[in-house]
Each structure stands twice: as C-alpha cells, then as structure tokens.
Design an enzyme around this catalytic site. Structure first.
Site, PDB file in Angstrom:
ATOM      1  N   HIS A 167       0.857  -1.200   0.000  1.00 33.94           N
ATOM      2  CA  HIS A 167       0.000   0.000   0.000  1.00 33.94           C
ATOM      3  C   HIS A 167       0.881   1.234   0.000  1.00 33.94           C
ATOM      4  CE1 HIS A 167      -3.739  -2.092   2.021  1.00 33.94           C
ATOM      5  NE2 HIS A 167      -3.393  -2.644   0.890  1.00 33.94           N
ATOM      6  N   TYR A 199      -8.533   4.983   8.273  1.00 34.76           N
ATOM      7  CA  TYR A 199      -8.622   5.302   9.699  1.00 34.76           C
ATOM      8  C   TYR A 199      -9.719   6.351   9.865  1.00 34.76           C
ATOM      9  CZ  TYR A 199      -4.101   3.078  10.795  1.00 34.76           C
ATOM     10  OH  TYR A 199      -3.077   2.176  10.998  1.00 34.76           O
ATOM     11  N   PRO A 237      -2.325  -0.427  19.007  1.00 30.51           N
ATOM     12  CA  PRO A 237      -2.178  -0.842  17.600  1.00 30.51           C
ATOM     13  C   PRO A 237      -2.450   0.233  16.559  1.00 30.51           C
ATOM     14  CG  PRO A 237      -4.211  -1.674  18.534  1.00 30.51           C
ATOM     15  CD  PRO A 237      -3.459  -1.044  19.665  1.00 30.51           C
ATOM     16  N   LYS A 252       2.712  -0.556  14.949  1.00 31.74           N
ATOM     17  CA  LYS A 252       4.150  -0.629  15.213  1.00 31.74           C
ATOM     18  C   LYS A 252       4.598  -1.893  15.937  1.00 31.74           C
ATOM     19  CE  LYS A 252       5.390   3.029  13.204  1.00 31.74           C
ATOM     20  NZ  LYS A 252       5.601   2.607  11.810  1.00 31.74           N
ATOM     21  N   TYR A 311       4.931   6.216   9.709  1.00 31.72           N
ATOM     22  CA  TYR A 311       4.054   5.060   9.450  1.00 31.72           C
ATOM     23  C   TYR A 311       4.780   4.009   8.616  1.00 31.72           C
ATOM     24  CZ  TYR A 311      -0.393   2.611   8.941  1.00 31.72           C
ATOM     25  OH  TYR A 311      -1.399   1.665   8.997  1.00 31.72           O
TER      26      TYR A 311
HETATM   27  C1  PHB Z   1      -4.549  -4.750  10.898  1.00 23.47           C
HETATM   28  O1  PHB Z   1      -4.588  -4.912   9.666  1.00 23.47           O
HETATM   29  O2  PHB Z   1      -4.832  -5.664  11.700  1.00 23.47           O
HETATM   30  C2  PHB Z   1      -4.156  -3.415  11.438  1.00 23.47           C
HETATM   31  C3  PHB Z   1      -3.848  -2.407  10.568  1.00 23.47           C
HETATM   32  C4  PHB Z   1      -3.474  -1.166  11.070  1.00 23.47           C
HETATM   33  C5  PHB Z   1      -3.430  -0.949  12.416  1.00 23.47           C
HETATM   34  C6  PHB Z   1      -3.715  -1.992  13.292  1.00 23.47           C
HETATM   35  C7  PHB Z   1      -4.087  -3.234  12.796  1.00 23.47           C
HETATM   36  O3  PHB Z   1      -3.088   0.251  12.900  1.00 23.47           O
END
Ligand code: PHB
Ligand code: APR
Length: 392
Positions: free
Chosen positions: A72, A201, A293, A297, A385
């Site tokens: 991505h 997000y 999460p 990280k 990120y």
């Molecule tokens: C996930 O794909 O499980 C995932 C992705 C981004 C995050 C946390 C978990 O910040």
C-alpha cells in the site's frame, strides 16, 4: 543441553532472532509454551514497515510476502464524512507498507526454522529462566515427560507481555512506564472483499473505526469500544450496523458486509520496561514494550529489536567485543520511544476520548483538518508510518 543463545518464545521476535543467528552460524534453542497451531492461528495485526519487508526478503523468508503481501502506497484518514488520502510513497521517496497477517509471518518463520533443523520446542511447560547474572544462564522446561536444563551463553526473552522472562528480573531493576487507554478495540475478520484498496482510519463522534484487510476476499475491521467490553454485547448485526454508521462517507464509500469469521476485544495500552537487559538476559518485542495498535508498530518494533540484538551477538561471537551488547538497550529504547510517541499520537488523534470537552472535540477536528491540509504534517505521519530508518 548446551547452546549459545536460548530463546524463550516463538512469536515474531523469537523466530526472527533464531533465523538471523542461524544465518550467522550461531546456535539457538527456541522454547515455546503453546502448540504450533495456537501460535500460527492467533489473529493479530498485519502491517509491515518497509524495513521489515526488506529484512524478511533479505534473510530469505520473503516468498509468502512477495506473493500474498498487499503493498500500500497510501492510507486514508476519514472524518466529517470524508476520506482524505495520504500518499506515503510520494511523501517518503517511494517507501510503503505491506499488509500481510502476523500469523502468515509466523508461519513463514516456523517453516524456515524447521528447514534449518535447529531445535524448536512447542508445548514446553514450566518454563523458567535462572542464573541471569552468571556467565551461564539457564532455561528450564518440561517437554513431554522430560525435564530439560538448557545452559546458555545468553537468553533472549521473546515471550511477550505475559511471559516469564521480564518478571524474572529482580525487583527494582526495571523502570516501568505505562499508560492504559479508556477504550479497547473490537476486531473482526470478515468474509468480504475489501471495498478500498488501502486502509481507512476513521474519526467519528461515536468512536474510532479502522478498515483494513488480509486478502482480496478477507476484510479486517476494528471498532473503538469501552475497555473490557464483553463481546457477547455485540451480535454480528450490531457490529455491522455500527461499522457502517461510523465508516460510511458522503461519497457513498463503505465497507462490504460479509460473514464474520472471528471477533474479539483487545485492551489498549502503552508499556515500556527499561533497561531491556539484565545480566545475560535480553528482552525483545512485547516482553519489553507494548504499543497501542493504532500506529501498527508492534510487530515492526519486535523485528527492529532482534536486528540490533543479532548484530550485537554476532559481534560478540566474532570478536569477543561486548560493546554492542552493552548498547543494546539504549539503541532499542530510542526507537521504542519514538514508536510509543507516534502510536500515542495516532491514538489520541483518532479516538473519541470519553472525558473530552466540546473545546477538545473541536481542537481534535482542527488537528485532523491541519493534518490533511499540510504537506509537512502528512510527511511526518508518512515517514513514521512506513518506518523510520533503523538507527544503530
Ligand atoms: C490490521 O490490519 O490488523 C491493522 C492495521 C493497522 C493498524 C492496526 C491493525 O493500525
Ligand atoms: N514460555 C515460553 N513461551 C512463552 C511463554 C513462556 N512462559 N509465555 C509466552 N510465550 C510465548 C507466546 O505463546 C508467544 O508465542 O512467547 C511468544 C511471544 O510472542 P508475541 O506475544 O507475539 O510477542 P513478540 O514475538 O514480541 O511479537 C510482538 O506480537 O503481539 C504482537 O502486537 C504484537 O505485533 C506485536 C508482536
């Protein structure tokens, strides 16, 4: 038994360390207290930084990632009913993330371990570590009906937050830094084709929501819920109703709905134990630090810890120098605290904090508005990120 490095825990940290040391001809024994199925099937996160992807490819464990990983170049930040794309590749000179389930990484690393024919004990019981201050620390465990005593030069504590290694460090040695958050994440795996080819997000008045995926047919979604929320309170229909309410944008975008394959609630905390070493015991990954999460990280920090540890052990066995071993904790903690800061920032930026005033809410919206309107702010998010350069 005798080995050079005893590794407690067969999660990403322990398995990756085992392979890095194998490639440098250093003997290890990995001791894991759960069975192979449990370790592989455990659903966890799944975002790999550029550096982690490059590392796995460089050590010959990148085939699965290559064929099934989803690269991505950007992510979306969504609020006030609109998605805003952050082109991370453009902002970071071509770096990106790869979505590839942590359990896939663990499966690939276990296969690599088995191929080396080096010892990997699953289902080890009564695991304990001793004589950490001596030149021969010991890992004791029971496997089947045999009690084992493993004499080591060093022990790598890669047994996660609830392991035995960190608690084996005497009282008063560690400084503990922690923050718990007044919410958790309800996560689901759904049999639904991803309706966005990048993560979304979402900040919403009813709480945070995250759109992620595992493949072209499996979606991974998260909802902010109260801490300790019993999953029984969330029948599948209620989950989908809330997901759609929080995520749907004014241009009609929303996640596809499908059969929920797995669901669970995880607490949110930030945790650091310092130093990450006591005597001949070196902590790595979740055994030493936990990040919420939101910044994706956790897995990447575990990988960067063991890269530093493998380098330090290689230097010791090749030259006898303990310089890198002495600096291990300080080097790792610099990166850990930057990841802690980024993960805390993403979490407080995107979640609905219960005791927020209306002023705070407007300030949070202004924070988001500033972010999506400033190249400097987006670049700062993007470079963190995709992963800051590994700094030794
Ligand atoms: C996930 O794909 O499980 C995932 C992705 C981004 C995050 C946390 C978990 O910040
Ligand atoms: N003895 C042996 N093994 C143990 C013990 C013990 N007493 N306690 C725990 N373990 C094992 C666990 O079963 C697990 O397989 O140690 C392993 C620790 O793995 P993780 O918890 O995955 O931690 P780590 O390898 O540091 O990886 C960190 O995992 O939890 C995610 O989000 C986190 O992505 C981060 C990554």
């Amino acid at each position: 038994m005798r080995t050079q490095v005893g590794i407690v825990g067969a999660g990403p940290a322990g398995l990756l360390l085992g392979h890095l040391l194998h490639l440098n001809g250093i003997d290890t024994v990995i001791v894991e207290n759960r069975d192979r199925e449990y370790v592989v099937d455990r659903v966890r996160a799944g975002v790999l930084e550029q550096g982690t992807v490059d590392l796995l490819a460089a050590i010959g464990v990148g085939a699965g990632l290559e064929s099934r990983g989803l690269r991505h170049d950007g992510i979306f930040i969504s609020f006030a009913g609109r998605r805003h794309r952050i082109d991370m590749a453009e902002l970071t000179g071509g770096k990106a993330i790869t979505v590839y389930g942590q359990n896939e990484v663990v499966r690939d690393l276990i296969d690599a371990r088995v191929a080396t024919q080096r010892p990997l004990y699953f289902d080890a019981q009564c695991v304990e570590v001793n004589a950490l201050d001596s030149s021969t620390p010991i890992v004791r465990f029971v496997h089947g009906d045999t009690a084992h005593e493993l004499q080591c030069d060093f022990i790598a504590g890669c047994d996660g937050f609830h392991g035995v290694c960190r608690p084996s460090i005497p009282e008063g040695v560690l400084s503990i830094y922690e923050r718990s958050y007044p919410f958790g994440w309800l996560g689901i795996l759904a049999e639904a084709a991803p309706s966005s080819d990048e993560l979304v997000y979402t900040y919403h008045d009813r709480g945070f929501a995250l759109f992620s995926m595992r493949s072209t047919s499996i979606t991974r979604l998260y909802l902010q819920v109260p801490p300790d929320e019993p999953i029984e309170r969330w029948p599948d229909d209620a989950i989908w109703e809330e997901m759609l309410t929080r995520m749907t944008t004014s241009d009609g975008w929303q996640p596809n709905v499908g059969r929920i394959l797995q669901k669970g609630v995880t607490p949110m905390r930030s945790f650091v134990a310092a130093p990450m070493r006591h005597g001949r015991l070196f902590l790595a990954g979740d055994a030493a630090h936990i990040v919420p999460p939101t910044g994706a990280k956790g897995l990447n920090l575990a990988a960067s810890d063991v890269v530093v540890l493998a380098r330090a052990l290689k230097a010791f066995y090749e030259t006898g120098s303990t310089d890198w071993l002495e600096q291990y904790s300080a080097i790792c903690l610099r990166r850990v605290w930057k990841a802690q800061r980024f993960s805390w920032w993403m979490t407080t930026l995107l979640h609905r904090l219960p005791d927020l005033t209306e002023f705070d809410r407007q300030r949070q919206l202004a924070d988001l508005d500033y972010l999506i309107g400033s190249r400097a702010a987006m670049t700062s998010l993007a470079e963190q990120y995709v992963g800051l350069p590994q700094d030794f």
